[in-house]
Design a protein around this motif. Sequence first.
Motif, mmCIF file in Angstrom:
data_model
loop_
_atom_site.group_PDB
_atom_site.id
_atom_site.type_symbol
_atom_site.label_atom_id
_atom_site.label_comp_id
_atom_site.label_asym_id
_atom_site.label_seq_id
_atom_site.Cartn_x
_atom_site.Cartn_y
_atom_site.Cartn_z
ATOM 1 N N GLU A 1 0.816 -1.215 0.000
ATOM 2 C CA GLU A 1 0.000 0.000 0.000
ATOM 3 C C GLU A 1 0.849 1.263 0.000
ATOM 4 N N LYS A 2 1.965 1.249 0.749
ATOM 5 C CA LYS A 2 2.812 2.439 0.817
ATOM 6 C C LYS A 2 3.356 2.784 -0.565
ATOM 7 N N GLU A 3 3.857 1.784 -1.283
ATOM 8 C CA GLU A 3 4.400 2.005 -2.624
ATOM 9 C C GLU A 3 3.314 2.453 -3.588
ATOM 10 N N LEU A 4 2.132 1.868 -3.419
ATOM 11 C CA LEU A 4 1.007 2.252 -4.283
ATOM 12 C C LEU A 4 0.636 3.716 -4.075
ATOM 13 N N SER A 5 0.680 4.168 -2.825
ATOM 14 C CA SER A 5 0.227 5.534 -2.513
ATOM 15 C C SER A 5 1.226 6.599 -2.945
ATOM 16 N N ASN A 6 2.543 6.307 -2.796
ATOM 17 C CA ASN A 6 3.504 7.372 -3.138
ATOM 18 C C ASN A 6 4.299 7.120 -4.425
ATOM 19 N N GLY A 7 4.146 5.937 -5.006
ATOM 20 C CA GLY A 7 4.837 5.637 -6.265
ATOM 21 C C GLY A 7 6.345 5.513 -6.127
ATOM 22 N N ILE A 8 6.826 5.329 -4.894
ATOM 23 C CA ILE A 8 8.266 5.226 -4.631
ATOM 24 C C ILE A 8 8.606 3.785 -4.246
ATOM 25 N N LEU A 9 9.687 3.275 -4.811
ATOM 26 C CA LEU A 9 10.108 1.893 -4.575
ATOM 27 C C LEU A 9 11.465 1.866 -3.881
ATOM 28 N N THR A 10 11.622 0.954 -2.939
ATOM 29 C CA THR A 10 12.898 0.777 -2.231
ATOM 30 C C THR A 10 13.396 -0.643 -2.492
ATOM 31 N N PRO A 11 14.324 -0.796 -3.420
ATOM 32 C CA PRO A 11 14.766 -2.155 -3.781
ATOM 33 C C PRO A 11 15.699 -2.766 -2.742
ATOM 34 N N ARG A 12 15.594 -4.074 -2.584
ATOM 35 C CA ARG A 12 16.590 -4.837 -1.840
ATOM 36 C C ARG A 12 17.670 -5.226 -2.847
ATOM 37 N N VAL A 13 18.905 -4.845 -2.568
ATOM 38 C CA VAL A 13 20.013 -5.094 -3.486
ATOM 39 C C VAL A 13 20.796 -6.313 -3.002
ATOM 40 N N ARG A 14 21.033 -7.264 -3.909
ATOM 41 C CA ARG A 14 21.793 -8.456 -3.527
ATOM 42 C C ARG A 14 23.138 -8.036 -2.928
ATOM 43 N N GLN A 15 23.539 -8.695 -1.867
ATOM 44 C CA GLN A 15 24.654 -8.225 -1.049
ATOM 45 C C GLN A 15 25.950 -8.021 -1.836
ATOM 46 N N ASP A 16 26.266 -8.937 -2.758
ATOM 47 C CA ASP A 16 27.530 -8.803 -3.478
ATOM 48 C C ASP A 16 27.522 -7.661 -4.480
ATOM 49 N N LEU A 17 26.330 -7.153 -4.829
ATOM 50 C CA LEU A 17 26.222 -6.033 -5.762
ATOM 51 C C LEU A 17 26.240 -4.686 -5.051
ATOM 52 N N ALA A 18 25.836 -4.677 -3.790
ATOM 53 C CA ALA A 18 25.675 -3.416 -3.069
ATOM 54 C C ALA A 18 27.022 -2.751 -2.808
ATOM 55 N N VAL A 19 27.097 -1.470 -3.072
ATOM 56 C CA VAL A 19 28.288 -0.707 -2.732
ATOM 57 C C VAL A 19 28.338 -0.570 -1.216
ATOM 58 N N GLU A 20 29.530 -0.709 -0.635
ATOM 59 C CA GLU A 20 29.685 -0.704 0.821
ATOM 60 C C GLU A 20 29.103 0.570 1.438
ATOM 61 N N ASN A 21 28.401 0.393 2.541
ATOM 62 C CA ASN A 21 27.787 1.484 3.319
ATOM 63 C C ASN A 21 26.657 2.203 2.580
#
Length: 611
Positions: free
Chosen positions: A563-583
């Motif tokens: 519902e939160k994403e539907l209401s504001n149109g903003i997405l927060t992706p989970r990034v696979r750990q080995d791809l994520a830049v540190e910090n």
Amino acid sequence: MNEKQLSAMRHSLAHIMAAALTRLYPDTQLGTGPATENGFYYDFDLPTTLGEDDFAAIENEMKKIIFEDQPFERLEMSTEEAKEWAKKAKQPYKLELLDSLNQTGAIGAKGLDVAAMASPNDGHATDRVSFYKNGEFVDLCRGPHVESTGKVGAFKVMRVSGAYWRGQDTNPQMQRLYGVAFATQEELDKYLAMLEEAKRRDHRKLGQELDLFVLSDMVGAGLPMFTPRGTVLREELAAYSNELRQRRGFEKVWIPHMTKKELYETSGHWAKFGNELFLVKSQETSDQFVLKPMNCPHHTRIYAARQRSYRDLPVRYLETTTVYRDEKTGELNGLSRVRSVTQDDSHVFCRNDQIETEINNLLEAARELYGTVGMDLRVRLSYRDNSDAYLGDKKLWESAQEQLKSAVAANKLDYIEEEGEAAFYGPKIDFMATDAIGREHQVATVQLDFVMPERFGLEYTSEDGSKPRPVMIHCALLGSIERFLSVYIEHTAGHFPVWLAPEQLRLIQVKEDARLSEFVKEIKLKADEQGVRTVVDNTDATVGKKIRQAELMKIPYVVVVGEKELSNGILTPRVRQDLAVENRKGSALSIEHLVKSIANEARGRASKSSL
């Protein structure tokens, strides 16, 4: 400890293992026992079948022999004396080796590592052979060994398998007992830990877990089939290889998957590899056809289809296509050894003075490819020696070898040089790539060929009107796509970069709701428009289970949509750990920003997230 000393130590352990087996099983008949890259093995004909439960007893007996610190003593006998010894000791396999030695001077049957056994005077009949003795154990052998059994480092007996005597399937089957050995216990422990990690990364296991490829008895051994997810890997890698070569002037060609056998009779492959070819019988004509085991003879026919001038050269062809080889069923293994082999094949027809430039072209492409996939690359330069085993003018060989070395040096590649390792038709470069757990794999070669242009009568018109032969250069950047994938799946442990990931984005819908479903469809549509490979998980499982499943499938980006994403149109992706830049934690992004960022990563073949 250098490589020569390590090899002597491992070979000595093969003897110690054989001595231990003869203590435990007095009727043991001995085959051969060479050192290997990381250890040793010995082939035995035993009155019992060995299993893992026997390894502890074998190791204990070996340790007793090591504790006794028995000197290794070199002895010599005439071949006739040696044969009498073999008969008296009831060692028929040693007797056969001695008979072979007497006839040829070298014990070099197919599948036999001659370094394991006896013989000075390679290539010439001899009446003297060497033995090594430690304690009561005596073995036909040319050495070398360490000074005594107490100087052999750390070892472990690992596995046992069947092996045909001298590598011939018409010969008796023996038991091959393998061990690993290193100078120190620390090195051995490190190697064993690497083997455990290799099991976790086994491409056959990951191929099933990640739904990449399928093997079917109904289709046939060594004939893998790729699922939609696995096909993405194949096609993306092939497209990249094609792109690298087309950028360097290669043009696509296409050839059929079969040919009349006459093509391979002319090339010489029929005589050399005839028993590895799949035969195809026509019901319409009497012609004998074969499934193609390689592409180069076909490509010579395209080159020869019209007259060529020195101005036309180099001519560069590329083709990513499947060839077929009738490998022995016992040697087939997942994707690493198959019967249908897909090659990103390249052939260059050039003048002698163009060799270095063309090799440089291919080395640049290889360096770029292996840099992108994150594998360290070095090369092995394989040259001719002074023997008469090679075809073609010696001065041309010398010039070509210098040009190969110059191109490798210009590309700042780590390299080694080995004389006597060239193919009979020309020198070559073997590409060696190191994976994430330190194993080195041969992945491809560049080979110069002075013979096939001669066999097929290829020529071009030179500036002075003469008709010289072109030089042919063979290259495959990936080698076999199947074998490369077996290496690469294990290198990454299935954590593919975004550009290769079969599924780049997964959308997890938190509940069944019409408005939410429409919103998820909107996100997927925008992702599809950007070419992002996207899957929607709208199953009945809990959100936690859906996230866990996405993690198990090693998806680069996962977005939970509620519902939160539907209401504001903003997405927060989970990034696979080995791809994520540190910090850097997952950022809140608009739909457009998210999908464009993923698409840009894929197009740029990035190894880290840009989110």
